[in-house]
Scaffold this active site. Structure first.
Site, PDB file in Angstrom:
ATOM      1  N   ASP A 104     -11.727   6.943   6.370  1.00  0.00           N
ATOM      2  CA  ASP A 104     -11.157   6.221   6.728  1.00  0.00           C
ATOM      3  C   ASP A 104     -10.919   5.990   7.956  1.00  0.00           C
ATOM      4  O   ASP A 104      -9.833   5.738   8.171  1.00  0.00           O
ATOM      5  CB  ASP A 104      -9.636   5.693   5.746  1.00  0.00           C
ATOM      6  CG  ASP A 104      -8.989   4.654   5.543  1.00  0.00           C
ATOM      7  OD1 ASP A 104      -9.333   3.454   6.210  1.00  0.00           O
ATOM      8  OD2 ASP A 104      -8.028   4.655   4.797  1.00  0.00           O
ATOM      9  N   ASP A 107      -9.392  -2.907   1.674  1.00  0.00           N
ATOM     10  CA  ASP A 107      -9.984  -2.356   2.946  1.00  0.00           C
ATOM     11  C   ASP A 107     -10.683  -1.857   2.974  1.00  0.00           C
ATOM     12  O   ASP A 107     -11.324  -1.349   1.846  1.00  0.00           O
ATOM     13  CB  ASP A 107      -8.212  -1.326   3.469  1.00  0.00           C
ATOM     14  CG  ASP A 107      -8.750  -0.879   4.735  1.00  0.00           C
ATOM     15  OD1 ASP A 107      -9.928  -0.786   5.182  1.00  0.00           O
ATOM     16  OD2 ASP A 107      -7.623  -1.030   4.866  1.00  0.00           O
ATOM     17  N   ASP A 137      -6.935  -4.255  10.937  1.00  0.00           N
ATOM     18  CA  ASP A 137      -6.467  -3.243  10.426  1.00  0.00           C
ATOM     19  C   ASP A 137      -6.565  -2.081  10.800  1.00  0.00           C
ATOM     20  O   ASP A 137      -7.840  -1.467   9.927  1.00  0.00           O
ATOM     21  CB  ASP A 137      -6.146  -2.933   8.914  1.00  0.00           C
ATOM     22  CG  ASP A 137      -5.106  -1.473   7.839  1.00  0.00           C
ATOM     23  OD1 ASP A 137      -4.643  -1.100   9.485  1.00  0.00           O
ATOM     24  OD2 ASP A 137      -4.927  -0.642   7.258  1.00  0.00           O
ATOM     25  N   GLU A 188      -2.812  -3.572  -1.974  1.00  0.00           N
ATOM     26  CA  GLU A 188      -4.600  -2.863  -1.646  1.00  0.00           C
ATOM     27  C   GLU A 188      -4.748  -1.286  -2.686  1.00  0.00           C
ATOM     28  O   GLU A 188      -3.467   0.238  -2.307  1.00  0.00           O
ATOM     29  CB  GLU A 188      -3.840  -2.061  -0.241  1.00  0.00           C
ATOM     30  CG  GLU A 188      -4.963  -1.649   1.031  1.00  0.00           C
ATOM     31  CD  GLU A 188      -4.670  -1.597   2.409  1.00  0.00           C
ATOM     32  OE1 GLU A 188      -3.370  -1.887   2.676  1.00  0.00           O
ATOM     33  OE2 GLU A 188      -5.134  -1.330   3.303  1.00  0.00           O
ATOM     34  N   ASP A 224     -10.248   3.787  10.265  1.00  0.00           N
ATOM     35  CA  ASP A 224      -9.745   2.811  11.881  1.00  0.00           C
ATOM     36  C   ASP A 224     -10.024   2.316  12.699  1.00  0.00           C
ATOM     37  O   ASP A 224      -9.340   2.538  13.304  1.00  0.00           O
ATOM     38  CB  ASP A 224      -7.647   2.501  11.328  1.00  0.00           C
ATOM     39  CG  ASP A 224      -7.617   2.452   9.521  1.00  0.00           C
ATOM     40  OD1 ASP A 224      -7.905   1.547   9.550  1.00  0.00           O
ATOM     41  OD2 ASP A 224      -7.499   3.366   8.683  1.00  0.00           O
ATOM     42  N   HIS A 277      -8.309  -6.109   4.265  1.00  0.00           N
ATOM     43  CA  HIS A 277      -8.081  -5.827   5.940  1.00  0.00           C
ATOM     44  C   HIS A 277      -9.582  -5.332   6.640  1.00  0.00           C
ATOM     45  O   HIS A 277     -10.000  -4.495   5.831  1.00  0.00           O
ATOM     46  CB  HIS A 277      -7.107  -4.270   5.607  1.00  0.00           C
ATOM     47  CG  HIS A 277      -6.109  -4.318   5.530  1.00  0.00           C
ATOM     48  ND1 HIS A 277      -5.195  -4.051   5.326  1.00  0.00           N
ATOM     49  CD2 HIS A 277      -5.252  -5.476   5.432  1.00  0.00           C
ATOM     50  CE1 HIS A 277      -3.704  -3.715   4.890  1.00  0.00           C
ATOM     51  NE2 HIS A 277      -3.995  -5.229   5.515  1.00  0.00           N
ATOM     52  N   TRP A 291       0.262  -1.194  -0.174  1.00  0.00           N
ATOM     53  CA  TRP A 291      -0.384   0.304   0.049  1.00  0.00           C
ATOM     54  C   TRP A 291       1.033   1.065   0.081  1.00  0.00           C
ATOM     55  O   TRP A 291       1.869   0.855   0.654  1.00  0.00           O
ATOM     56  CB  TRP A 291      -0.906   0.524   0.949  1.00  0.00           C
ATOM     57  CG  TRP A 291      -1.150   0.925   1.626  1.00  0.00           C
ATOM     58  CD1 TRP A 291      -2.708   2.214   0.508  1.00  0.00           C
ATOM     59  CD2 TRP A 291      -0.934   2.130   1.990  1.00  0.00           C
ATOM     60  NE1 TRP A 291      -2.301   3.223   0.845  1.00  0.00           N
ATOM     61  CE2 TRP A 291      -1.922   3.726   2.150  1.00  0.00           C
ATOM     62  CE3 TRP A 291      -0.152   1.985   3.844  1.00  0.00           C
ATOM     63  CZ2 TRP A 291      -1.911   4.588   2.395  1.00  0.00           C
ATOM     64  CZ3 TRP A 291      -0.621   4.069   3.688  1.00  0.00           C
ATOM     65  CH2 TRP A 291      -0.995   4.598   3.713  1.00  0.00           C
ATOM     66  N   LYS A 323      -6.651   2.572  -2.747  1.00  0.00           N
ATOM     67  CA  LYS A 323      -7.428   3.035  -1.635  1.00  0.00           C
ATOM     68  C   LYS A 323      -8.125   4.659  -2.701  1.00  0.00           C
ATOM     69  O   LYS A 323      -7.977   5.298  -3.451  1.00  0.00           O
ATOM     70  CB  LYS A 323      -6.379   4.232  -0.772  1.00  0.00           C
ATOM     71  CG  LYS A 323      -6.590   4.519   0.009  1.00  0.00           C
ATOM     72  CD  LYS A 323      -5.451   4.653   2.022  1.00  0.00           C
ATOM     73  CE  LYS A 323      -5.717   6.017   2.482  1.00  0.00           C
ATOM     74  NZ  LYS A 323      -4.742   5.413   3.546  1.00  0.00           N
ATOM     75  N   HIS A 355     -11.774   1.714   2.687  1.00  0.00           N
ATOM     76  CA  HIS A 355     -10.955   2.247   1.378  1.00  0.00           C
ATOM     77  C   HIS A 355     -12.015   2.304   0.448  1.00  0.00           C
ATOM     78  O   HIS A 355     -11.296   3.012  -1.107  1.00  0.00           O
ATOM     79  CB  HIS A 355      -9.545   2.074   0.632  1.00  0.00           C
ATOM     80  CG  HIS A 355      -8.709   1.442   1.557  1.00  0.00           C
ATOM     81  ND1 HIS A 355      -7.754   1.354   1.781  1.00  0.00           N
ATOM     82  CD2 HIS A 355      -8.556   1.978   3.617  1.00  0.00           C
ATOM     83  CE1 HIS A 355      -6.884   0.896   2.635  1.00  0.00           C
ATOM     84  NE2 HIS A 355      -7.079   2.088   3.259  1.00  0.00           N
TER      85      HIS A 355
HETATM   86  C1  RNT Z   1      -4.063   2.736   4.889  1.00  0.00           C
HETATM   87  C2  RNT Z   1      -3.660   1.254   4.875  1.00  0.00           C
HETATM   88  C3  RNT Z   1      -3.096   0.290   5.461  1.00  0.00           C
HETATM   89  C4  RNT Z   1      -2.296   0.715   6.522  1.00  0.00           C
HETATM   90  C5  RNT Z   1      -1.310   0.073   7.090  1.00  0.00           C
HETATM   91  C6  RNT Z   1      -0.282   0.253   8.188  1.00  0.00           C
HETATM   92  O1  RNT Z   1      -4.824   3.644   4.701  1.00  0.00           O
HETATM   93  O2  RNT Z   1      -5.071   0.774   5.139  1.00  0.00           O
HETATM   94  O3  RNT Z   1      -3.129  -0.974   5.040  1.00  0.00           O
HETATM   95  O4  RNT Z   1      -3.179   0.378   7.061  1.00  0.00           O
HETATM   96  O5  RNT Z   1      -0.356  -0.313   6.032  1.00  0.00           O
HETATM   97 ZN    ZN Z   2      -5.655  -1.690   5.028  1.00  0.00          ZN
END
Ligand code: RNT
Ligand code: ZN
Length: 424
Positions: free
Chosen positions: A298, A263, A329, A230, A300, A290, A189, A232, A266
């Site tokens: 986003d 993810d 994640d 990955e 998290d 993820h 990523w 985004k 994303h």
């Molecule tokens: C970032 C991505 C990625 C990170 C990690 C730390 O938006 O989701 O996966 O969260 O690699």
């Molecule tokens: Zn991620």
């Protein structure tokens, strides 16, 4: 309640739950047993707010942790100890997902472009002792050479640095597979993108693809090292343009025979990763996820046992465990970090269990026969069956504390270990 009384209660409740679910056409014993087979790659970075051990600077790359809860892991030993505490409270056997920034240097410092497998031998020892598979991620952020762009930077010297980093990570992933008798997901990523409307969208994407091709040329056994990309939609400071967009990730992965990683933070908030899995699996042999919780963006947040997670779990169970690499994640620095791992992992498992406790064949038949009223009714009635009794039994059989009993262990750990950290 005494532990034996608790066990008897759990057993009795379970028997009642079995009756209720079998009336709905579900084999509860099988569901509990199958849940133990789902291995989730738990991300190491919740333990230290995505800081890592190879630099002193701040977290960059358009991702952010917020909160100042005491007890952050500051050293490899602290992080390993916190991970152990978390794993001990989560049923089943899992995996560990590391970032390159978590190198543990034994032969002096190596910059990212010169990382060596030996910089991760302490992690291999850790994983071996605990029978954990290891997954890996190159770290394209929190570094002086990660400015606005990395693998897609217009400066060839910057690109070379990150390509060398990527290749070093392929070698490290190979070392993991050779040492641990397990595959390794190597996920790319990059935080590359533009704050404001870019003049050139194509150039950075061409350069990213070229850099990825150079990374993939580093020798590796594709049946063991699974490289994924990955995508985004945006990041802080790259609101207008993201080089590694969804289309880039899917098209690049499909054309090069690597995996896409989705993810669920994303995408646009109205998009659903649950809905993307079946389409991707028609084309890809394997995909990676993820699992996180985006709150308006986003962000998290720690995963809850919510509709979005349950819907993703339903697709995982339906489309096949062997074809979907599961990872987590999230990073929340405002609550106890060990608890953040445990709550999120247990919630993801609950979501998987709820999918396993769904009479999928019957529901599918109702859909195919156009009996939508009945399907709707059954989906809703299923929600109030005694799910908690089955979850309790999974925890009991896995040898981890049931219900909220695990929290006492986190409180004791905070008192004896985490709270001491700030004093030093
Ligand atoms: C970032 C991505 C990625 C990170 C990690 C730390 O938006 O989701 O996966 O969260 O690699
Ligand atoms: Zn991620």
């Amino acid at each position: 309640m005494r532990p034996t009384d608790m066990s008897a209660k759990i057993q009795a409740n379970y028997e009642m739950a079995k009756e209720a679910y079998s009336a709905a056409g579900v084999d509860v014993d099988k569901a509990v047993e199958t849940l133990g087979d789902y291995r989730i790659s738990m991300h190491c970075w919740q333990g230290d707010d995505v800081m890592g051990f190879d630099h002193d600077g701040p977290l960059t790359g358009g991702i952010q942790t917020t909160g100042d809860y005491p007890g952050r892991a500051r050293t490899p030993d602290e992080l390993m100890s916190d991970l152990d505490k978390a794993y001990s409270l989560i049923g089943g056997r899992h995996r560990l997902n590391l970032h390159a920034s978590y190198a543990i240097f034994k032969n002096g410092f190596h910059d990212r472009d010169a990382l060596e497998p030996s910089d991760f031998s302490a992690w291999v020892d850790y994983a071996k002792d605990r029978d954990l598979g290891l997954d890996f991620n190159p770290t394209y952020f929190s570094h002086e050479k990660a400015r606005q762009y990395t693998m897609s930077d217009p400066d060839p010297a910057i690109r070379d640095f990150w390509v060398e980093h990527s290749k070093a990570c392929v070698r490290i992933a190979r070392y993991f597979t050779e040492s641990l008798d397990s595959h390794c997901l190597l996920n790319v990523w990059i935080p590359d993108g533009a704050k404001d409307i870019p003049a050139d969208r194509l150039g950075p994407r061409e350069r990213f693809a070229e850099s990825m091709d150079r990374m993939l040329a580093e020798p590796h056994d594709r049946d063991k090292v699974y490289v994924s990309i990955e995508s985004k939609v945006f990041g802080i400071g790259m609101e207008s343009y993201t080089v590694g967009s969804a289309e880039f990730g899917l098209c690049y992965a499909a054309s090069r025979g690597i995996l896409p990683l989705m993810d669920n933070g994303h995408y646009h908030p109205t998009e659903s990763v649950a809905d993307k899995i079946s389409s991707a699996l028609l084309i890809f042999d394997k995909i990676a996820l993820h699992v996180t919780r985006p709150v308006r963006w986003d962000s998290d947040h720690v995963v809850r046992y919510d509709d979005e997670t349950r819907e993703i779990a339903k697709e995982i169970v339906t489309c096949g465990r062997d074809r979907i690499l599961l990872g987590t994640d999230w990073f929340d620095a405002s609550i106890n970090r060990v608890a953040a791992w445990v709550v999120g992992m247990r919630n993801f498992q609950k979501a998987l269990l709820s999918a396993l406790l769904t009479p999928r064949e019957e529901h599918k038949r109702l859909q195919d026969e156009g009996r939508y009223t009945e399907l709707f009714m059954k989906q809703e009635e299923l929600k109030t069956l005694p799910f908690g009794a089955v979850w309790d039994m999974f925890c009991e059989r896995s040898g981890v504390p049931t219900r909220d009993a695990w929290y006492n262990e986190v409180v004791a750990y905070e008192r004896d270990v985490l709270s001491k950290r700030d004093a030093t």
